[in-house]
Design a protein around this motif. Structure first.
Motif, PDB file in Angstrom:
ATOM      1  N   ILE A   9       0.836  -1.202   0.000  1.00  0.00           N
ATOM      2  CA  ILE A   9       0.000   0.000   0.000  1.00  0.00           C
ATOM      3  C   ILE A   9       0.872   1.255   0.000  1.00  0.00           C
ATOM      4  O   ILE A   9       0.600   2.216  -0.727  1.00  0.00           O
ATOM      5  CB  ILE A   9      -0.967  -0.024   1.199  1.00  0.00           C
ATOM      6  CG1 ILE A   9      -2.000  -1.130   1.007  1.00  0.00           C
ATOM      7  CG2 ILE A   9      -1.653   1.320   1.374  1.00  0.00           C
ATOM      8  CD1 ILE A   9      -2.852  -1.400   2.224  1.00  0.00           C
ATOM      9  N   ALA A  10       1.932   1.248   0.801  1.00  0.00           N
ATOM     10  CA  ALA A  10       2.840   2.393   0.823  1.00  0.00           C
ATOM     11  C   ALA A  10       3.519   2.579  -0.526  1.00  0.00           C
ATOM     12  O   ALA A  10       3.648   3.708  -1.018  1.00  0.00           O
ATOM     13  CB  ALA A  10       3.879   2.213   1.925  1.00  0.00           C
ATOM     14  N   GLY A  15       3.971   5.473  -5.658  1.00  0.00           N
ATOM     15  CA  GLY A  15       3.901   5.395  -7.120  1.00  0.00           C
ATOM     16  C   GLY A  15       2.881   6.355  -7.706  1.00  0.00           C
ATOM     17  O   GLY A  15       3.151   7.055  -8.686  1.00  0.00           O
ATOM     18  N   PHE A  16       1.697   6.414  -7.107  1.00  0.00           N
ATOM     19  CA  PHE A  16       0.681   7.353  -7.579  1.00  0.00           C
ATOM     20  C   PHE A  16       1.138   8.792  -7.399  1.00  0.00           C
ATOM     21  O   PHE A  16       0.928   9.636  -8.275  1.00  0.00           O
ATOM     22  CB  PHE A  16      -0.652   7.131  -6.854  1.00  0.00           C
ATOM     23  CG  PHE A  16      -1.447   5.986  -7.394  1.00  0.00           C
ATOM     24  CD1 PHE A  16      -1.856   5.958  -8.718  1.00  0.00           C
ATOM     25  CD2 PHE A  16      -1.789   4.933  -6.578  1.00  0.00           C
ATOM     26  CE1 PHE A  16      -2.588   4.903  -9.223  1.00  0.00           C
ATOM     27  CE2 PHE A  16      -2.523   3.871  -7.068  1.00  0.00           C
ATOM     28  CZ  PHE A  16      -2.929   3.850  -8.397  1.00  0.00           C
ATOM     29  N   ALA A  17       1.760   9.093  -6.270  1.00  0.00           N
ATOM     30  CA  ALA A  17       2.232  10.457  -6.029  1.00  0.00           C
ATOM     31  C   ALA A  17       3.305  10.842  -7.042  1.00  0.00           C
ATOM     32  O   ALA A  17       3.305  11.955  -7.564  1.00  0.00           O
ATOM     33  CB  ALA A  17       2.779  10.591  -4.613  1.00  0.00           C
ATOM     34  N   GLY A  18       4.200   9.920  -7.332  1.00  0.00           N
ATOM     35  CA  GLY A  18       5.244  10.197  -8.304  1.00  0.00           C
ATOM     36  C   GLY A  18       4.716  10.344  -9.713  1.00  0.00           C
ATOM     37  O   GLY A  18       5.169  11.194 -10.480  1.00  0.00           O
ATOM     38  N   PHE A  23       8.121  14.466  -8.951  1.00  0.00           N
ATOM     39  CA  PHE A  23       9.116  14.046  -7.964  1.00  0.00           C
ATOM     40  C   PHE A  23       8.931  14.758  -6.626  1.00  0.00           C
ATOM     41  O   PHE A  23       9.162  14.169  -5.575  1.00  0.00           O
ATOM     42  CB  PHE A  23      10.524  14.297  -8.513  1.00  0.00           C
ATOM     43  CG  PHE A  23      11.611  13.737  -7.658  1.00  0.00           C
ATOM     44  CD1 PHE A  23      11.763  12.371  -7.522  1.00  0.00           C
ATOM     45  CD2 PHE A  23      12.476  14.578  -6.976  1.00  0.00           C
ATOM     46  CE1 PHE A  23      12.759  11.839  -6.730  1.00  0.00           C
ATOM     47  CE2 PHE A  23      13.483  14.065  -6.185  1.00  0.00           C
ATOM     48  CZ  PHE A  23      13.625  12.689  -6.063  1.00  0.00           C
ATOM     49  N   GLY A  24       8.507  16.012  -6.647  1.00  0.00           N
ATOM     50  CA  GLY A  24       8.270  16.749  -5.405  1.00  0.00           C
ATOM     51  C   GLY A  24       7.175  16.105  -4.570  1.00  0.00           C
ATOM     52  O   GLY A  24       7.298  15.985  -3.345  1.00  0.00           O
ATOM     53  N   ALA A  25       6.107  15.687  -5.215  1.00  0.00           N
ATOM     54  CA  ALA A  25       5.017  15.018  -4.499  1.00  0.00           C
ATOM     55  C   ALA A  25       5.480  13.668  -3.963  1.00  0.00           C
ATOM     56  O   ALA A  25       5.094  13.269  -2.858  1.00  0.00           O
ATOM     57  CB  ALA A  25       3.812  14.836  -5.414  1.00  0.00           C
ATOM     58  N   ALA A  30       6.751  10.479   0.755  1.00  0.00           N
ATOM     59  CA  ALA A  30       7.742   9.638   1.443  1.00  0.00           C
ATOM     60  C   ALA A  30       8.109  10.229   2.805  1.00  0.00           C
ATOM     61  O   ALA A  30       8.202   9.494   3.802  1.00  0.00           O
ATOM     62  CB  ALA A  30       8.991   9.491   0.575  1.00  0.00           C
ATOM     63  N   ALA A  31       8.302  11.549   2.870  1.00  0.00           N
ATOM     64  CA  ALA A  31       8.665  12.190   4.141  1.00  0.00           C
ATOM     65  C   ALA A  31       7.520  12.096   5.144  1.00  0.00           C
ATOM     66  O   ALA A  31       7.739  11.780   6.325  1.00  0.00           O
ATOM     67  CB  ALA A  31       9.050  13.644   3.902  1.00  0.00           C
ATOM     68  N   LEU A  32       6.305  12.357   4.708  1.00  0.00           N
ATOM     69  CA  LEU A  32       5.167  12.261   5.618  1.00  0.00           C
ATOM     70  C   LEU A  32       4.916  10.824   6.063  1.00  0.00           C
ATOM     71  O   LEU A  32       4.511  10.579   7.195  1.00  0.00           O
ATOM     72  CB  LEU A  32       3.910  12.842   4.966  1.00  0.00           C
ATOM     73  CG  LEU A  32       3.920  14.357   4.764  1.00  0.00           C
ATOM     74  CD1 LEU A  32       2.671  14.792   4.024  1.00  0.00           C
ATOM     75  CD2 LEU A  32       4.059  15.078   6.081  1.00  0.00           C
TER      76      LEU A  32
END
Length: 61
Positions: A9-10, A15-18, A23-25, A30-32
């Motif tokens: 799930i992570a 993957g969806f955010a990227g 890359f910023g998302a 990843a940080a959150l």
């Protein structure tokens, strides 16, 4: 829920955010996620606040 499912799930969230946010998302998610992981371990009692602030010579284990 076992660790393999949580990891999947992570990975899908990253993957969806990227893909959709760039890359910023990806870095923000990843940080959150890392902050949430540490907070969860702290709330479960697996980590103590002093573990982050000890010096190398101050090992008690």
């Amino acid at each position: 829920m076992n660790l393999a499912v949580i990891g999947m799930i992570a990975g899908m969230a990253l993957g969806f955010a990227g893909y959709f946010g760039g890359f910023g998302a990806f870095l923000l998610v990843a940080a959150l996620g890392a902050v949430g992981f540490v907070a969860g371990r702290f709330l479960e009692g697996d980590l103590e606040l002093g573990d982050f602030f000890r010096t190398r010579g101050d090992r008690r284990r």
